[in-house]
Write an enzyme that holds these catalytic residues in place. Sequence first.
Site, PDB file in Angstrom:
ATOM      1  N   ARG A  16      37.969 -70.688 -54.183  1.00 40.85           N
ATOM      2  CA  ARG A  16      36.718 -71.096 -53.752  1.00 40.85           C
ATOM      3  C   ARG A  16      35.588 -70.142 -54.699  1.00 40.85           C
ATOM      4  NH1 ARG A  16      36.273 -69.520 -47.935  1.00 40.85           N
ATOM      5  NH2 ARG A  16      34.086 -69.826 -48.172  1.00 40.85           N
ATOM      6  N   ASN A  41      25.865 -67.778 -45.250  1.00 42.70           N
ATOM      7  CA  ASN A  41      26.754 -68.262 -46.473  1.00 42.70           C
ATOM      8  C   ASN A  41      27.119 -66.946 -47.275  1.00 42.70           C
ATOM      9  OD1 ASN A  41      25.932 -70.845 -45.765  1.00 42.70           O
ATOM     10  ND2 ASN A  41      24.315 -71.121 -47.398  1.00 42.70           N
ATOM     11  N   ASP A  92      28.001 -67.349 -50.529  1.00 45.14           N
ATOM     12  CA  ASP A  92      28.043 -67.940 -51.682  1.00 45.14           C
ATOM     13  C   ASP A  92      27.130 -67.293 -52.921  1.00 45.14           C
ATOM     14  OD1 ASP A  92      25.812 -69.153 -51.342  1.00 45.14           O
ATOM     15  OD2 ASP A  92      26.851 -71.113 -50.823  1.00 45.14           O
ATOM     16  N   HIS A 128      27.448 -62.891 -43.043  1.00 42.28           N
ATOM     17  CA  HIS A 128      29.038 -63.188 -43.225  1.00 42.28           C
ATOM     18  C   HIS A 128      29.356 -62.375 -44.406  1.00 42.28           C
ATOM     19  CE1 HIS A 128      28.553 -66.406 -39.905  1.00 42.28           C
ATOM     20  NE2 HIS A 128      28.516 -65.029 -39.304  1.00 42.28           N
ATOM     21  N   CYS A 155      44.456 -51.458 -54.272  1.00 37.57           N
ATOM     22  CA  CYS A 155      43.374 -50.379 -54.583  1.00 37.57           C
ATOM     23  C   CYS A 155      43.751 -49.574 -55.873  1.00 37.57           C
ATOM     24  CB  CYS A 155      42.901 -49.809 -53.276  1.00 37.57           C
ATOM     25  SG  CYS A 155      41.621 -48.601 -53.637  1.00 37.57           S
ATOM     26  N   SER A 183      25.578 -75.881 -38.598  1.00 36.11           N
ATOM     27  CA  SER A 183      25.869 -76.537 -37.074  1.00 36.11           C
ATOM     28  C   SER A 183      25.489 -75.660 -35.874  1.00 36.11           C
ATOM     29  CB  SER A 183      27.208 -76.828 -37.096  1.00 36.11           C
ATOM     30  OG  SER A 183      27.973 -75.557 -37.364  1.00 36.11           O
ATOM     31  N   ASN A 239      18.335 -80.638 -41.221  1.00 35.34           N
ATOM     32  CA  ASN A 239      19.584 -81.132 -41.280  1.00 35.34           C
ATOM     33  C   ASN A 239      19.800 -82.440 -41.549  1.00 35.34           C
ATOM     34  OD1 ASN A 239      22.646 -81.354 -40.505  1.00 35.34           O
ATOM     35  ND2 ASN A 239      22.274 -79.192 -39.758  1.00 35.34           N
TER      36      ASN A 239
HETATM   37  C1  BJW Z   1      23.334 -80.485 -44.527  1.00 32.74           C
HETATM   38  C2  BJW Z   1      23.503 -81.021 -45.683  1.00 32.74           C
HETATM   39  C3  BJW Z   1      22.350 -81.092 -46.706  1.00 32.74           C
HETATM   40  C4  BJW Z   1      25.243 -80.849 -44.590  1.00 32.74           C
HETATM   41  N1  BJW Z   1      21.275 -80.711 -46.287  1.00 32.74           N
HETATM   42  N2  BJW Z   1      21.891 -79.840 -44.047  1.00 32.74           N
HETATM   43  C5  BJW Z   1      33.682 -68.812 -27.742  1.00 32.74           C
HETATM   44  C6  BJW Z   1      32.379 -68.948 -27.565  1.00 32.74           C
HETATM   45  C7  BJW Z   1      31.414 -68.392 -28.273  1.00 32.74           C
HETATM   46  C8  BJW Z   1      31.796 -67.791 -29.283  1.00 32.74           C
HETATM   47  C9  BJW Z   1      33.130 -67.282 -29.543  1.00 32.74           C
HETATM   48  C10 BJW Z   1      34.079 -67.936 -28.696  1.00 32.74           C
HETATM   49  N3  BJW Z   1      35.313 -67.612 -29.177  1.00 32.74           N
HETATM   50  C11 BJW Z   1      35.310 -66.861 -30.419  1.00 32.74           C
HETATM   51  C12 BJW Z   1      33.925 -66.810 -30.538  1.00 32.74           C
HETATM   52  C13 BJW Z   1      33.301 -65.722 -31.590  1.00 32.74           C
HETATM   53  C14 BJW Z   1      33.288 -66.495 -32.940  1.00 32.74           C
HETATM   54  C15 BJW Z   1      32.519 -67.710 -32.847  1.00 32.74           C
HETATM   55  O1  BJW Z   1      31.427 -67.891 -32.838  1.00 32.74           O
HETATM   56  N4  BJW Z   1      33.337 -68.722 -32.576  1.00 32.74           N
HETATM   57  C16 BJW Z   1      32.834 -70.164 -32.252  1.00 32.74           C
HETATM   58  C17 BJW Z   1      32.960 -71.020 -33.589  1.00 32.74           C
HETATM   59  C18 BJW Z   1      33.400 -70.856 -31.049  1.00 32.74           C
HETATM   60  N5  BJW Z   1      32.350 -65.529 -33.548  1.00 32.74           N
HETATM   61  C19 BJW Z   1      33.142 -64.438 -34.393  1.00 32.74           C
HETATM   62  O2  BJW Z   1      34.240 -64.466 -34.517  1.00 32.74           O
HETATM   63  C20 BJW Z   1      32.079 -63.852 -34.926  1.00 32.74           C
HETATM   64  N6  BJW Z   1      32.215 -62.373 -34.662  1.00 32.74           N
HETATM   65  C21 BJW Z   1      32.160 -61.736 -33.449  1.00 32.74           C
HETATM   66  O3  BJW Z   1      31.848 -62.618 -32.582  1.00 32.74           O
HETATM   67  O4  BJW Z   1      32.256 -60.447 -33.489  1.00 32.74           O
HETATM   68  C22 BJW Z   1      32.409 -59.816 -32.253  1.00 32.74           C
HETATM   69  C23 BJW Z   1      33.842 -59.506 -31.640  1.00 32.74           C
HETATM   70  C24 BJW Z   1      34.491 -58.896 -32.431  1.00 32.74           C
HETATM   71  C25 BJW Z   1      35.779 -58.595 -31.844  1.00 32.74           C
HETATM   72  C26 BJW Z   1      36.156 -59.114 -30.568  1.00 32.74           C
HETATM   73  C27 BJW Z   1      35.369 -60.075 -29.818  1.00 32.74           C
HETATM   74  C28 BJW Z   1      33.855 -60.101 -30.538  1.00 32.74           C
HETATM   75  C29 BJW Z   1      32.307 -63.794 -36.644  1.00 32.74           C
HETATM   76  C30 BJW Z   1      32.136 -65.121 -37.131  1.00 32.74           C
HETATM   77  C31 BJW Z   1      32.633 -65.110 -38.611  1.00 32.74           C
HETATM   78  C32 BJW Z   1      32.451 -66.592 -39.104  1.00 32.74           C
HETATM   79  N7  BJW Z   1      32.982 -66.565 -40.521  1.00 32.74           N
HETATM   80  C33 BJW Z   1      32.876 -67.796 -41.359  1.00 32.74           C
HETATM   81  C34 BJW Z   1      33.801 -67.633 -42.627  1.00 32.74           C
HETATM   82  C35 BJW Z   1      33.235 -66.691 -43.639  1.00 32.74           C
HETATM   83  C36 BJW Z   1      33.977 -66.513 -44.759  1.00 32.74           C
HETATM   84  C37 BJW Z   1      34.240 -67.688 -45.485  1.00 32.74           C
HETATM   85  O5  BJW Z   1      33.208 -68.303 -45.985  1.00 32.74           O
HETATM   86  O6  BJW Z   1      35.363 -68.055 -45.734  1.00 32.74           O
HETATM   87  O7  BJW Z   1      31.620 -68.149 -41.341  1.00 32.74           O
HETATM   88  S1  BJW Z   1      33.484 -69.208 -40.369  1.00 32.74           S
HETATM   89  C38 BJW Z   1      32.271 -70.356 -41.017  1.00 32.74           C
HETATM   90  O8  BJW Z   1      31.439 -70.815 -40.111  1.00 32.74           O
HETATM   91  C39 BJW Z   1      31.244 -69.371 -42.189  1.00 32.74           C
HETATM   92  C40 BJW Z   1      30.073 -69.725 -41.955  1.00 32.74           C
HETATM   93  O9  BJW Z   1      29.134 -68.989 -42.238  1.00 32.74           O
HETATM   94  C41 BJW Z   1      29.742 -70.230 -40.402  1.00 32.74           C
HETATM   95  C42 BJW Z   1      28.675 -70.972 -39.758  1.00 32.74           C
HETATM   96  O10 BJW Z   1      29.084 -72.381 -40.406  1.00 32.74           O
HETATM   97  P1  BJW Z   1      27.668 -73.135 -41.012  1.00 32.74           P
HETATM   98  O11 BJW Z   1      27.140 -72.413 -41.864  1.00 32.74           O
HETATM   99  O12 BJW Z   1      26.786 -73.591 -40.139  1.00 32.74           O
HETATM  100  O13 BJW Z   1      28.537 -74.463 -41.619  1.00 32.74           O
HETATM  101  P2  BJW Z   1      28.981 -75.806 -41.069  1.00 32.74           P
HETATM  102  O14 BJW Z   1      29.907 -76.544 -41.713  1.00 32.74           O
HETATM  103  O15 BJW Z   1      29.500 -75.611 -39.517  1.00 32.74           O
HETATM  104  O16 BJW Z   1      27.495 -76.790 -40.758  1.00 32.74           O
HETATM  105  C43 BJW Z   1      27.003 -77.326 -42.118  1.00 32.74           C
HETATM  106  C44 BJW Z   1      25.830 -78.205 -41.342  1.00 32.74           C
HETATM  107  O17 BJW Z   1      25.093 -78.392 -42.721  1.00 32.74           O
HETATM  108  C45 BJW Z   1      25.927 -79.248 -40.604  1.00 32.74           C
HETATM  109  O18 BJW Z   1      25.204 -79.243 -39.635  1.00 32.74           O
HETATM  110  C46 BJW Z   1      25.653 -80.351 -41.553  1.00 32.74           C
HETATM  111  O19 BJW Z   1      25.164 -81.615 -41.038  1.00 32.74           O
HETATM  112  C47 BJW Z   1      24.564 -79.813 -42.490  1.00 32.74           C
HETATM  113  N8  BJW Z   1      24.443 -80.230 -43.856  1.00 32.74           N
HETATM  114  N9  BJW Z   1      24.705 -81.310 -45.644  1.00 32.74           N
HETATM  115  C48 BJW Z   1      21.057 -80.097 -44.838  1.00 32.74           C
HETATM  116  N10 BJW Z   1      22.535 -81.570 -47.859  1.00 32.74           N
HETATM  117 ZN    ZN Z   2      41.591 -48.000 -51.461  1.00 31.32          ZN
END
Ligand code: BJW
Ligand code: ZN
Length: 248
Positions: free
Chosen positions: A73, A105, A107, A122, A151, A193, A217
């Site tokens: 990536r 993001n 990136d 993130h 490391c 989303s 969006n």
């Molecule tokens: C356009 C377009 C164009 C397309 N113009 N628009 C149950 C309920 C609630 C919460 C949870 C649950 N179970 C678990 C959780 C917590 C979890 C969570 O939220 N999960 C849900 C998915 C259910 N969250 C976590 O785990 C977070 N930490 C946390 O809660 O800590 C507290 C805790 C710790 C320990 C124990 C318990 C609690 C951490 C979340 C980390 C997310 N990480 C990622 C990966 C990052 C690294 C990598 O890149 O590899 O982050 S996942 C991924 O999703 C990434 C993104 O930042 C994130 C959000 O996604 P995003 O940006 O919204 O993208 P998409 O693809 O979803 O949407 C794209 C949109 O663009 C779409 O709507 C399209 O229509 C649109 N689009 N082209 C305009 N041209």
């Molecule tokens: Zn180290």
Amino acid sequence: MLNEIEIPEELIQKLRSAKSILFFTGAGISAESGIDTFRGKGGLWNKMSAQELASFDGFMKNPNLVWEWYQYRRKIISETEPNAGHKTIAEFEKHFNQVTVVTQNVDNLHKRAGSTNILELHGNIERNFCLKCKAFYDVEKFIDANEVPKCEKCGGMIRPDVVWFGEMLPKGIFEEAERIAINADICFIVGTSAVVYPAAYIPLSAKEAGATLVEINIELTNISDQVDFSILGKSGEVLPKIFSFLGL
Ligand code: BJW
Ligand code: ZN
């Protein structure tokens, strides 16, 4: 004309008097740069397992696979450029007192587009850190590594500095984003989303404190029924259009 993007005049009026503008962004803003989103059509999580690739357990189970995926990536991202959406947000900074980008993001494209006031919820794919001693390394350091590097200081495993599922957000960043949100006059929700928490609380906090919410969006999302204006279209087209209507 069919598919003409309509920008409400009321939004332009609100923008003219806004002092503090927040852009809450997600993967969709980088889609027009050629970076895959996570969900929806063509999303990464449709073909790859989030649990295997974006969780600490997944990393510990198969570190080299996860490392390889991030190196792949990184290569894609390094070959992309910020698009008109990122660039327009950077342009806003030059004309309004307080403009903050709170991005999910990793990136780095907002920075490359010229935004300076950015909170990365993130993490950032262009950094790594050591699991053991927490030393940070720039992406360049291990750019050719096909397997998880060690490391230099302590021999610990190196991982990307991104936030995986189940992990806490970087210390203080969410709190800072919340502070910005409750002071925002206008909060744009761009290309997300809005399903991942706690990030998705940011626009909700802004709304609760009285901000006008504007969603940009290509489709309706989880948050669409809570926003004041929902503009359907690509962010690389909608944002420049809004900016041009301001006549700055
Ligand atoms: C356009 C377009 C164009 C397309 N113009 N628009 C149950 C309920 C609630 C919460 C949870 C649950 N179970 C678990 C959780 C917590 C979890 C969570 O939220 N999960 C849900 C998915 C259910 N969250 C976590 O785990 C977070 N930490 C946390 O809660 O800590 C507290 C805790 C710790 C320990 C124990 C318990 C609690 C951490 C979340 C980390 C997310 N990480 C990622 C990966 C990052 C690294 C990598 O890149 O590899 O982050 S996942 C991924 O999703 C990434 C993104 O930042 C994130 C959000 O996604 P995003 O940006 O919204 O993208 P998409 O693809 O979803 O949407 C794209 C949109 O663009 C779409 O709507 C399209 O229509 C649109 N689009 N082209 C305009 N041209
Ligand atoms: Zn180290």
